[in-house]
Design a protein around this motif. Sequence first.
Motif: not given
Length: 229
Positions: A62-75, A95-97, A101-107, A171-175
């Motif tokens: 949850x602490x790691x998620x909080x940091x990630x969510x703040x970073x994502x919101x900043x995007x 957003x796609x950056x 960078x955080x694929x498994x965690x985002x998923x 990742x079957x479609x180009x980003x």
Amino acid sequence: MTTGVRRRMGVEERRQQLIGVALDLFSQRSPDDVSIDEIAAAAGISRPLVYHYFPGKLSLYEAALKRASEELAGRFVEPHEGPLGARLLRVMRRFFDFVDDHGPGFSALMRGGPAVGSTATNALIDSVRQAAYVQIVSHLGVENPPARLELVVRSWISLAESTALIWLDGRRIPRGELEVQLVHDFAALAAVSAAQDEEMGMLLRGMLKEEPADGPFADLVTRLIALAS
């Protein structure tokens, strides 16, 4: 010859280090597959010391998620300069950056992970969506969004989330194509709503007024005309 002495970290500094280590590991594999032992080893400390700072993996997640969510919101923060289509495209690239960078965690966050369903996690996810919503509405210059505009923006944010999740699965479609497609999707959603409501029609006309001929919105119109011909 001098011998290196490991500096002792303060409580908050150690907590932040563990959050960073955990976030890095969660970005490589699903949080379910990362153990406290791995986190401890990566941080260079013992397993009991991890529990000294966090009661368990859930609280650390949850602490790691909080940091990630703040970073994502900043995007979603973007200067109010230039055509809207170009601004949205820059937002989608950032957003796609993050997703890249955080694929498994985002998923894991969106599909189900160790903290999914908790009040804290749901609040963090909602805070990111709300931050994105506020940013997009501000770019439209609307102080009190009408119901149809709120529907368009929130639907588009959900579409961006689901598109990113599908993209991560192979990742079957180009980003880059998806980034442009999502900007097109925003314009399309707004256009469909504008066809139903005059207020949305006025907003759409204002949105398109400053768009250049080589921008993503004009590109969508050109493609649609080609389909109909």
